[in-house]
Design an enzyme around this catalytic site. Sequence first.
Site, short mmCIF file in Angstrom:
data_model
loop_
_atom_site.label_atom_id
_atom_site.label_comp_id
_atom_site.label_asym_id
_atom_site.label_seq_id
_atom_site.Cartn_x
_atom_site.Cartn_y
_atom_site.Cartn_z
N GLU A 71 -9.80 -11.06 -7.20
CA GLU A 71 -8.92 -9.89 -7.12
C GLU A 71 -7.83 -9.94 -8.19
O GLU A 71 -7.50 -8.91 -8.79
CB GLU A 71 -8.33 -9.79 -5.71
N LYS A 130 0.82 -1.21 0.00
CA LYS A 130 0.00 0.00 0.00
C LYS A 130 0.86 1.28 0.00
O LYS A 130 2.08 1.21 0.23
CB LYS A 130 -0.92 -0.03 1.23
N HIS A 139 -2.24 -5.24 1.64
CA HIS A 139 -3.48 -5.99 1.43
C HIS A 139 -3.10 -7.39 0.99
O HIS A 139 -2.13 -7.55 0.24
CB HIS A 139 -4.34 -5.36 0.33
N ASN A 176 -1.79 0.21 7.58
CA ASN A 176 -1.31 -1.15 7.89
C ASN A 176 -0.55 -1.83 6.74
O ASN A 176 -0.39 -3.04 6.72
CB ASN A 176 -2.47 -2.02 8.40
N TYR A 234 -12.64 -2.50 -2.89
CA TYR A 234 -13.12 -2.41 -1.51
C TYR A 234 -14.65 -2.29 -1.41
O TYR A 234 -15.17 -1.80 -0.40
CB TYR A 234 -12.44 -1.23 -0.79
N PHE A 249 -14.98 3.57 8.11
CA PHE A 249 -13.62 3.82 7.62
C PHE A 249 -13.52 3.83 6.09
O PHE A 249 -12.44 4.02 5.54
CB PHE A 249 -12.64 2.78 8.20
N ARG A 252 2.86 -6.43 9.65
CA ARG A 252 2.12 -5.35 10.32
C ARG A 252 2.62 -5.11 11.74
O ARG A 252 2.68 -3.96 12.19
CB ARG A 252 0.63 -5.66 10.27
P1 IDP Z 1 -7.55 -6.82 5.80
O1 IDP Z 1 -6.78 -5.82 4.96
O2 IDP Z 1 -6.71 -7.39 6.90
O3 IDP Z 1 -8.20 -7.90 4.96
P2 IDP Z 1 -10.21 -5.67 6.12
O4 IDP Z 1 -11.09 -5.88 7.30
O5 IDP Z 1 -10.60 -6.34 4.84
O6 IDP Z 1 -8.72 -6.03 6.54
O7 IDP Z 1 -10.15 -4.11 5.87
C1 IDP Z 1 -9.58 -3.59 4.69
C2 IDP Z 1 -8.67 -2.45 5.03
O8 IDP Z 1 -9.45 -1.37 5.53
C3 IDP Z 1 -7.65 -2.71 6.15
O9 IDP Z 1 -6.47 -3.37 5.68
C4 IDP Z 1 -7.36 -1.32 6.63
O10 IDP Z 1 -6.46 -0.64 5.74
C5 IDP Z 1 -8.73 -0.65 6.51
N1 IDP Z 1 -9.47 -0.69 7.76
C6 IDP Z 1 -10.17 -1.73 8.27
N2 IDP Z 1 -10.73 -1.42 9.44
C7 IDP Z 1 -10.39 -0.13 9.67
C8 IDP Z 1 -10.66 0.80 10.73
O11 IDP Z 1 -11.34 0.48 11.72
N3 IDP Z 1 -10.12 2.04 10.63
C9 IDP Z 1 -9.35 2.42 9.56
N4 IDP Z 1 -9.07 1.59 8.54
C10 IDP Z 1 -9.58 0.33 8.60
MG MG Z 2 -9.73 -7.76 3.58
#
Ligand code: IDP
Ligand code: MG
Length: 150
Positions: free
Chosen positions: A126, A9, A115, A112, A49, A57, A102
Amino acid sequence: MEKTFVIVKPDAVQRGLVGEIVARIERRGLRLAGMKFMQVSRALAEEHYAIHQGKPFYDGLITYITSSPVVAMVWEGNKAVEAVRQLMGATNPTAAAPGTVRADFALEIGRNLTHASDSVENGTTEVALWFKPDELVSWQRDGERWIFEK
Ligand code: IDP
Ligand code: MG
């Protein structure tokens, strides 16, 4: 062979962590099948997304992923999806296991670094969303049998 889709990212690119993240996947034994450095369009971000649309978020996430270039990659191998999710660690860096990308390099869920596809089915979807068929390379490494049993 199973494929997974990975994004380095914008924060990871800006922080000079491309090589570090690629190296961790590479040394695990997975095989690179596609890689491109690109600016993500808003349309692609929204499609990728879509599942998060409406969440608090979501707007920040779209802004984040389109804010600066990313490295989009496809990696393959037996259990590629599970192996890469394990390498990246939990979504929230402070909940991620030590030794994961992470946990080692990030602090906040909204920054973080990576992806990775969360299921084989989503991996297939994807990969098709981000890569044209001719952008993927089908190849064999010398010594493959020392990594993949079958
Ligand atoms: P993942 O990337 O571990 O699969 P997901 O739940 O699919 O996690 O969420 C996608 C992305 O959205 C996360 O990697 C993160 O960048 C962002 N994200 C998820 N939850 C939050 C939040 O509570 N605050 C801000 N960003 C979030
Ligand atoms: Mg995800």
